[in-house]
Design an enzyme around this catalytic site. Sequence first.
Site, PDB file in Angstrom:
ATOM      1  N   GLU A   7      23.000  15.137  73.464  1.00 40.43           N
ATOM      2  CA  GLU A   7      24.210  14.295  73.591  1.00 40.43           C
ATOM      3  C   GLU A   7      24.279  13.742  75.002  1.00 40.43           C
ATOM      4  O   GLU A   7      25.029  14.228  75.844  1.00 40.43           O
ATOM      5  CB  GLU A   7      25.477  15.099  73.249  1.00 40.43           C
ATOM      6  CG  GLU A   7      26.713  14.201  73.174  1.00 40.43           C
ATOM      7  CD  GLU A   7      27.996  14.955  72.904  1.00 40.43           C
ATOM      8  OE1 GLU A   7      29.004  14.627  73.576  1.00 40.43           O
ATOM      9  OE2 GLU A   7      28.003  15.850  72.050  1.00 40.43           O
ATOM     10  N   HIS A   9      24.819  10.345  77.177  1.00 40.98           N
ATOM     11  CA  HIS A   9      25.435   9.046  76.955  1.00 40.98           C
ATOM     12  C   HIS A   9      24.950   7.981  77.933  1.00 40.98           C
ATOM     13  O   HIS A   9      24.545   8.279  79.060  1.00 40.98           O
ATOM     14  CB  HIS A   9      26.951   9.174  77.071  1.00 40.98           C
ATOM     15  CG  HIS A   9      27.528  10.191  76.142  1.00 40.98           C
ATOM     16  ND1 HIS A   9      27.456  10.082  74.773  1.00 40.98           N
ATOM     17  CD2 HIS A   9      28.179  11.363  76.379  1.00 40.98           C
ATOM     18  CE1 HIS A   9      28.044  11.128  74.211  1.00 40.98           C
ATOM     19  NE2 HIS A   9      28.485  11.915  75.168  1.00 40.98           N
ATOM     20  N   HIS A 154      30.712  12.693  66.996  1.00 40.04           N
ATOM     21  CA  HIS A 154      31.294  12.903  68.318  1.00 40.04           C
ATOM     22  C   HIS A 154      32.810  12.774  68.219  1.00 40.04           C
ATOM     23  O   HIS A 154      33.317  11.980  67.422  1.00 40.04           O
ATOM     24  CB  HIS A 154      30.740  11.857  69.286  1.00 40.04           C
ATOM     25  CG  HIS A 154      31.083  12.095  70.719  1.00 40.04           C
ATOM     26  ND1 HIS A 154      32.321  11.794  71.246  1.00 40.04           N
ATOM     27  CD2 HIS A 154      30.352  12.601  71.737  1.00 40.04           C
ATOM     28  CE1 HIS A 154      32.334  12.106  72.536  1.00 40.04           C
ATOM     29  NE2 HIS A 154      31.158  12.608  72.849  1.00 40.04           N
ATOM     30  N   ASP A 279      25.641  16.650  77.810  1.00 37.70           N
ATOM     31  CA  ASP A 279      26.783  15.734  77.846  1.00 37.70           C
ATOM     32  C   ASP A 279      26.722  14.890  79.121  1.00 37.70           C
ATOM     33  O   ASP A 279      27.732  14.672  79.795  1.00 37.70           O
ATOM     34  CB  ASP A 279      28.109  16.468  77.751  1.00 37.70           C
ATOM     35  CG  ASP A 279      29.274  15.532  77.364  1.00 37.70           C
ATOM     36  OD1 ASP A 279      29.007  14.384  76.977  1.00 37.70           O
ATOM     37  OD2 ASP A 279      30.439  15.961  77.461  1.00 37.70           O
TER      38      ASP A 279
END
Length: 316
Positions: A7, A9, A154, A279
């Site tokens: 995950e 971004h 998400h 993250d």
Amino acid sequence: MKIIALEEHLFPRDILESEGLSLGIPMERRAKELDDLPARLQIMDDAGIDLQILSAVGQFIQELEPQRSISIARQVNDRMAQTVSDHPDRFRAFATLPMADPQGAVVEFRRAIEELGFVGAMIHGQTHGRFLDHPSFQPVLECAEGLGVPIYLHPGLPPSAVREAYFGGLEPAVATLLATGGWGWHAECGMHVLRMIVDGVFERHPALQVIVGHMGEGLPFSLTRADDLLTPMLKGHARSVAETAQRNLHITTCGYTSVAPLQCALTVFGADRIMFSVDYPYSATDKAVGFLNQAPISPADRVKIASGNAQRLLRL
């Protein structure tokens, strides 16, 4: 040991600026890091991460009117595909889908997987107040199942009515964090999964695989309670709530670096269903990797969580 982070971004700032859009709070606070590729690669190298699965900060794209949502999702996916092509040994990607138009989302989903080589799609919570069990999203779920790729679910920002009811009257900055990463995101995402289970999504799509982050969005801790109360109410389901979750759900460590939640997740879901995540850029990469390396788990489980499970699920 190979490390794959799921995950992680990004968002191309030039697309954001040219379209006159905002990522929205709380995503704005690290916006400059989202498209700084040299810094990202250096952080990966320093921490020992071999591969990131890229995903756009995309809830606001889902909330746009359909044609604009399709256009921007396509731009973002093309840019992510270029990043992967430029660094094929360091990146893969989840597709951004224009969920405001489910049929358009199916077209883009297929393009992303079949033409761009993506490994799945990331969907951010509700779209215009509708969860994924809504009948309008049936084509998207059918598409994921047919393509044999997972959906990463998400959390998304709560609708205005929920924000006002649950988080109104608080100091704005505190309310925003309580509504998102401080609590609200995780509670709603866990509920989203349970809605899908009790509404029969996984009965209709038994091969569909869903990933959730943040050590399972509270589900490992609460699954037994949910199972005890909800399973007797289900009609025509072949499996219990807990059995369905354990068959159709995968979780990532995203943002969690303490032992107790990991032990709970291992007990409930097992090491074969847990994958590593940072993250990025919203959590510290070195802290996440340090926790992975030092967690009190067996060497075999560590390898599964670090990369083995992701390689199998995403067919890397």
